[in-house]
Design an enzyme around this catalytic site. Structure first.
Site, mmCIF file in Angstrom:
data_model
loop_
_atom_site.group_PDB
_atom_site.id
_atom_site.type_symbol
_atom_site.label_atom_id
_atom_site.label_comp_id
_atom_site.label_asym_id
_atom_site.label_seq_id
_atom_site.Cartn_x
_atom_site.Cartn_y
_atom_site.Cartn_z
ATOM 1 N N LYS A 79 -1.194 -4.331 10.090
ATOM 2 C CA LYS A 79 -0.053 -3.835 9.413
ATOM 3 C C LYS A 79 0.643 -3.343 10.761
ATOM 4 C CE LYS A 79 2.571 -2.340 5.527
ATOM 5 N NZ LYS A 79 2.573 -1.857 4.425
ATOM 6 N N GLY A 124 7.396 -2.846 -1.605
ATOM 7 C CA GLY A 124 7.068 -1.335 -1.303
ATOM 8 C C GLY A 124 7.833 -0.509 -2.260
ATOM 9 N N CYS A 148 -1.122 4.713 12.557
ATOM 10 C CA CYS A 148 -1.754 6.219 12.433
ATOM 11 C C CYS A 148 -1.598 6.699 13.977
ATOM 12 C CB CYS A 148 -3.321 6.217 11.986
ATOM 13 S SG CYS A 148 -3.426 5.549 10.338
ATOM 14 N N GLY A 150 11.864 -3.538 2.414
ATOM 15 C CA GLY A 150 12.990 -3.698 1.794
ATOM 16 C C GLY A 150 13.275 -4.894 1.063
ATOM 17 N N LYS A 179 -3.937 1.806 -2.051
ATOM 18 C CA LYS A 179 -3.593 2.876 -1.327
ATOM 19 C C LYS A 179 -4.415 3.341 0.132
ATOM 20 C CE LYS A 179 -2.529 7.819 -2.272
ATOM 21 N NZ LYS A 179 -1.155 7.498 -1.516
ATOM 22 N N THR A 220 6.968 1.274 7.726
ATOM 23 C CA THR A 220 8.390 1.893 7.741
ATOM 24 C C THR A 220 8.638 2.265 8.905
ATOM 25 O OG1 THR A 220 6.938 3.970 7.516
ATOM 26 C CG2 THR A 220 7.588 3.026 5.396
ATOM 27 N N ASN A 254 -3.695 -0.520 9.022
ATOM 28 C CA ASN A 254 -2.532 -0.002 9.208
ATOM 29 C C ASN A 254 -2.830 0.767 10.613
ATOM 30 O OD1 ASN A 254 -0.376 1.679 9.540
ATOM 31 N ND2 ASN A 254 -1.195 3.269 7.848
ATOM 32 N N SER A 260 0.798 -1.269 0.263
ATOM 33 C CA SER A 260 0.041 0.127 -0.117
ATOM 34 C C SER A 260 0.848 1.175 0.091
ATOM 35 C CB SER A 260 -0.850 0.056 1.410
ATOM 36 O OG SER A 260 -1.589 1.234 1.057
#
Length: 303
Positions: free
Chosen positions: A166, A266, A131, A245, A45, A194, A128, A21
């Site tokens: 995630k 990604g 946030c 990665g 997205k 990330t 996700n 995403s």
């Protein structure tokens, strides 16, 4: 003929390669480069309840073996995704997709997940939890086992499709958070999101990114991602999607040997639009080199 298929919570994928995403949009731009139906699937997205313009620019910084981004979840909002993006997507992608959902409150996560759960094109929901929780001083939901579990329970209460959480790597103990999500009913996990990084413009003597810091991704974080996948896969009984990665077929196989059932690609997509295609096409040769007949047989073999 090498068997590259894998199964995620009852959903069979032709191969384990999934663009992550935020790096593949809704597939529309990439379809002009190649037939994206060769992918296992892709995660679209990150979507929130309301449309978001994202963070101020500049919001991208280059790094050795990676990049930093602070895009800020720019997206058209859940209503437009359902009304416009998914119907358009159906014209060029024949497989179910992964819906990546973000939120700034428990209620927002539940609302968006309940809405997207009704869409036939969605095979799996990826939540996700990186946030900021606006009700608790901006700390990420994913940095607390209790908060991550609360999101998981809320989403599972209003959905019928598999829910994968995630996870953020910006924590002291990712295993504790993974276990909390599993105990709260998660069907699977995706990791890692990330890492946190920054760059400084030495001529201007200030941070490159307007937001100061952002998400660090790319080849440089692969060993960290691999380690976390290994730890979580050993500690949990639910499937894991490895991310972080990944750039080559060998990276995919390493992730799977560590315990991942599927693998997300990604930052590589942003540098080379053919990155995921090259990985899919290169997997059989890498399997041949390593004497692997079925990819599913190597999941967790390094444990």
């Amino acid at each position: 003929m090498k068997d590259t298929s894998v199964v995620l919570s009852g959903w069979r994928l032709d191969n384990p390669v999934i663009p992550a995403s935020g790096t593949f949009g809704f597939g529309n731009e990439f379809k002009d480069f190649y037939d994206i139906n060769i992918l296992g699937t892709f995660s679209f997205k990150g979507t929130t309840r309301e449309a978001r313009f994202g963070n101020p620019t500049p919001r991208i910084a280059e790094c050795t073996a990676g990049m930093i981004n602070a895009v800020g979840l720019q997206n058209p909002g859940i209503d437009r995704v359902i009304a416009e993006e998914l119907p358009r997507l159906k014209r060029y992608f024949r497989k179910p997709v992964i819906a990546n959902i973000s939120g700034f409150s428990i209620e927002e996560y539940a609302y968006c997940c309940e809405r997207i759960d009704r869409e036939e094109q969605v095979g799996l929901i990826e939540v996700n939890v990186s946030c900021p929780n606006v009700r608790h001083g901006g700390m990420s939901f994913g940095t607390s086992p209790e908060a991550a579990a609360e999101v998981t329970r809320a989403v599972k209460a209003v959905t019928t499709k598999p829910v994968y959480i995630k996870l953020s790597p910006n924590v002291t103990d990712i295993v504790a958070i993974a276990r909390a999500c599993e105990e709260a009913g998660a069907d699977g996990l995706c990791l890692i999101n990330t890492m946190l990084g920054m760059r400084i413009d030495t001529m201007r003597r200030r941070p490159v990114i307007a937001n100061t810091m952002g998400g660090f991704s790319g080849a440089a974080i692969f060993p960290v991602a691999l380690r976390m996948v290994f730890q979580v896969a050993a500690a949990c009984r639910i499937p894991v999607i490895g991310c972080g990665g990944v750039e080559t077929p060998r990276d995919v196989i390493e992730m799977m040997m560590a315990g991942a059932t599927a693998v997300e690609v990604g930052a590589a997509n942003l540098r080379d639009p053919y990155a995921s295609k090259k990985i899919v096409e290169g997997l059989p040769a890498e399997m041949e080199r390593l004497g692997i007949e079925r990819l599913a047989d190597i999941i967790g073999c390094a444990q």
